[in-house]
Scaffold this motif. Structure first.
Motif, mmCIF file in Angstrom:
data_model
loop_
_atom_site.group_PDB
_atom_site.id
_atom_site.type_symbol
_atom_site.label_atom_id
_atom_site.label_comp_id
_atom_site.label_asym_id
_atom_site.label_seq_id
_atom_site.Cartn_x
_atom_site.Cartn_y
_atom_site.Cartn_z
ATOM 1 N N ASP A 24 9.067 10.388 2.236
ATOM 2 C CA ASP A 24 7.830 11.110 2.553
ATOM 3 C C ASP A 24 6.715 10.198 3.051
ATOM 4 O OD1 ASP A 24 9.014 13.458 1.826
ATOM 5 O OD2 ASP A 24 8.139 13.518 -0.186
ATOM 6 N N VAL A 25 6.853 8.887 2.870
ATOM 7 C CA VAL A 25 5.821 7.938 3.278
ATOM 8 C C VAL A 25 6.442 6.927 4.231
ATOM 9 C CG1 VAL A 25 4.101 6.277 2.488
ATOM 10 C CG2 VAL A 25 4.725 8.176 1.021
ATOM 11 N N SER A 26 5.810 6.722 5.380
ATOM 12 C CA SER A 26 6.329 5.748 6.341
ATOM 13 C C SER A 26 5.171 4.911 6.885
ATOM 14 C CB SER A 26 7.060 6.438 7.489
ATOM 15 O OG SER A 26 6.168 7.243 8.224
ATOM 16 N N VAL A 27 5.498 3.705 7.340
ATOM 17 C CA VAL A 27 4.513 2.766 7.868
ATOM 18 C C VAL A 27 4.840 2.491 9.323
ATOM 19 C CG1 VAL A 27 3.562 0.441 7.680
ATOM 20 C CG2 VAL A 27 4.172 1.702 5.627
ATOM 21 N N ASN A 28 3.863 2.628 10.195
ATOM 22 C CA ASN A 28 3.997 2.237 11.585
ATOM 23 C C ASN A 28 3.375 0.854 11.708
ATOM 24 O OD1 ASN A 28 3.982 1.885 14.332
ATOM 25 N ND2 ASN A 28 3.343 3.976 14.792
ATOM 26 N N SER A 29 4.199 -0.170 11.839
ATOM 27 C CA SER A 29 3.700 -1.540 11.838
ATOM 28 C C SER A 29 2.983 -1.910 13.133
ATOM 29 C CB SER A 29 4.841 -2.521 11.577
ATOM 30 O OG SER A 29 5.811 -2.390 12.585
ATOM 31 N N VAL A 30 3.203 -1.159 14.202
ATOM 32 C CA VAL A 30 2.532 -1.459 15.467
ATOM 33 C C VAL A 30 1.077 -0.980 15.418
ATOM 34 C CG1 VAL A 30 2.532 -1.009 17.947
ATOM 35 C CG2 VAL A 30 4.676 -1.361 16.752
ATOM 36 N N THR A 31 0.872 0.288 15.026
ATOM 37 C CA THR A 31 -0.479 0.840 14.972
ATOM 38 C C THR A 31 -1.145 0.626 13.621
ATOM 39 O OG1 THR A 31 0.373 2.991 14.295
ATOM 40 C CG2 THR A 31 0.083 2.615 16.655
ATOM 41 N N LEU A 65 0.834 -1.197 0.000
ATOM 42 C CA LEU A 65 0.000 0.000 0.000
ATOM 43 C C LEU A 65 0.869 1.248 0.000
ATOM 44 C CD1 LEU A 65 -2.717 1.455 0.192
ATOM 45 C CD2 LEU A 65 -2.658 1.068 2.653
ATOM 46 N N LYS A 66 1.951 1.229 0.773
ATOM 47 C CA LYS A 66 2.883 2.357 0.807
ATOM 48 C C LYS A 66 3.490 2.580 -0.582
ATOM 49 C CE LYS A 66 7.476 3.521 2.418
ATOM 50 N NZ LYS A 66 8.632 3.075 3.173
ATOM 51 N N HIS A 67 3.879 1.505 -1.241
ATOM 52 C CA HIS A 67 4.489 1.607 -2.568
ATOM 53 C C HIS A 67 3.497 2.174 -3.593
ATOM 54 C CE1 HIS A 67 7.094 0.644 -5.920
ATOM 55 N NE2 HIS A 67 6.082 -0.007 -6.494
ATOM 56 N N ASP A 68 2.252 1.671 -3.589
ATOM 57 C CA ASP A 68 1.241 2.160 -4.518
ATOM 58 C C ASP A 68 0.872 3.616 -4.238
ATOM 59 O OD1 ASP A 68 1.263 -0.303 -5.689
ATOM 60 O OD2 ASP A 68 -0.625 -0.978 -4.774
ATOM 61 N N LEU A 69 0.792 3.963 -2.971
ATOM 62 C CA LEU A 69 0.471 5.340 -2.590
ATOM 63 C C LEU A 69 1.587 6.294 -2.980
ATOM 64 C CD1 LEU A 69 -1.844 6.780 -1.111
ATOM 65 C CD2 LEU A 69 -0.556 6.514 0.989
ATOM 66 N N ALA A 116 1.375 6.748 -6.784
ATOM 67 C CA ALA A 116 0.203 7.500 -7.222
ATOM 68 C C ALA A 116 0.332 8.986 -6.906
ATOM 69 C CB ALA A 116 -1.053 6.942 -6.570
ATOM 70 N N LEU A 117 0.904 9.309 -5.754
ATOM 71 C CA LEU A 117 1.049 10.712 -5.358
ATOM 72 C C LEU A 117 2.384 11.310 -5.781
ATOM 73 C CD1 LEU A 117 -0.476 10.586 -1.769
ATOM 74 C CD2 LEU A 117 -1.606 11.078 -3.921
ATOM 75 N N GLN A 118 3.253 10.509 -6.416
ATOM 76 C CA GLN A 118 4.575 10.925 -6.880
ATOM 77 C C GLN A 118 5.397 11.522 -5.739
ATOM 78 O OE1 GLN A 118 3.758 13.521 -10.142
ATOM 79 N NE2 GLN A 118 3.066 11.867 -11.459
ATOM 80 N N LEU A 119 5.576 10.704 -4.702
ATOM 81 C CA LEU A 119 6.314 11.111 -3.514
ATOM 82 C C LEU A 119 7.654 10.401 -3.454
ATOM 83 C CD1 LEU A 119 3.412 10.881 -0.932
ATOM 84 C CD2 LEU A 119 4.332 12.951 -1.947
ATOM 85 N N ARG A 120 8.549 10.943 -2.634
ATOM 86 C CA ARG A 120 9.824 10.268 -2.385
ATOM 87 C C ARG A 120 9.605 9.175 -1.349
ATOM 88 N NH1 ARG A 120 13.430 14.419 -0.036
ATOM 89 N NH2 ARG A 120 11.460 15.219 0.713
ATOM 90 N N ASP A 121 10.589 8.299 -1.212
ATOM 91 C CA ASP A 121 10.484 7.200 -0.252
ATOM 92 C C ASP A 121 10.494 7.714 1.184
ATOM 93 O OD1 ASP A 121 10.184 4.506 0.323
ATOM 94 O OD2 ASP A 121 12.341 4.222 0.613
#
Length: 159
Positions: free
Chosen positions: A130-137, A116-120, A123-128
């Motif tokens: 700029d998007v982060s995943v919190n695996s706990v929450t 989902l992070k990769h697709d997002l 789609a939004l043309q962001l750098r790596d």
């Protein structure tokens, strides 16, 4: 001034009729028809499952036929973003670091959050960064206030 002996002992009762207020939320229902022919010619809604007349003992669903380019079968994604009970996505704006850092938070995601992070990100043309995943929450944080863009992405993905 009225003497105590002449005052009424109880207050007069008010004739206010109080009726409880009821809030009714819309409920989605599924309709099963017993005929094999469609009764509603709605083109944008998928065909409702029908009861097979050949086998009365078991319920079988007929697959809707693809007749227009709008009704292309959907690809199974490794993730799912659910909605709340008001039929809205969990996408929120947050301010951190005293209001200097603006963050958009995506909640209620399940499955492969890295996909989902990769697709997002694409789609939004962001750098790596700029998007982060919190695996706990199980939240996805996107730098900047991008709520409308994320909602558009989720709606085009078919959630």
């Amino acid at each position: 001034m009225i003497w105590r002996a002449l005052r009424p002992t109880t207050a007069p009762t008010a004739s206010i009729i109080r009726t409880p207020i009821r809030f009714v939320l819309p409920i989605r229902t599924r309709m099963f028809s017993t005929s094999t022919a469609e009764t509603s010619p709605a083109a944008d809604t998928p065909a409702a499952p029908t009861l097979s007349s050949s086998s009365a003992s078991s319920f079988t669903q007929t697959a809707p036929s693809v007749t227009s380019p709008e009704q292309v079968p959907k690809v199974q994604l490794p993730y799912f973003v659910s909605k709340n009970n008001l039929d809205n996505f969990g996408v929120y704006h947050r301010r951190k670091a005293g209001g200097n850092l603006k963050v958009t938070l995506l909640k209620r995601a399940e499955g492969n959050l890295q996909a989902l992070k990769h697709d997002l990100k694409e789609a939004l043309q962001l750098r790596d960064a700029d998007v982060s995943v919190n695996s706990v929450t199980k939240h996805i944080m996107v730098r900047g206030h991008r709520r409308d863009e994320i909602l558009h992405f989720l709606k085009t993905m078919g959630f």
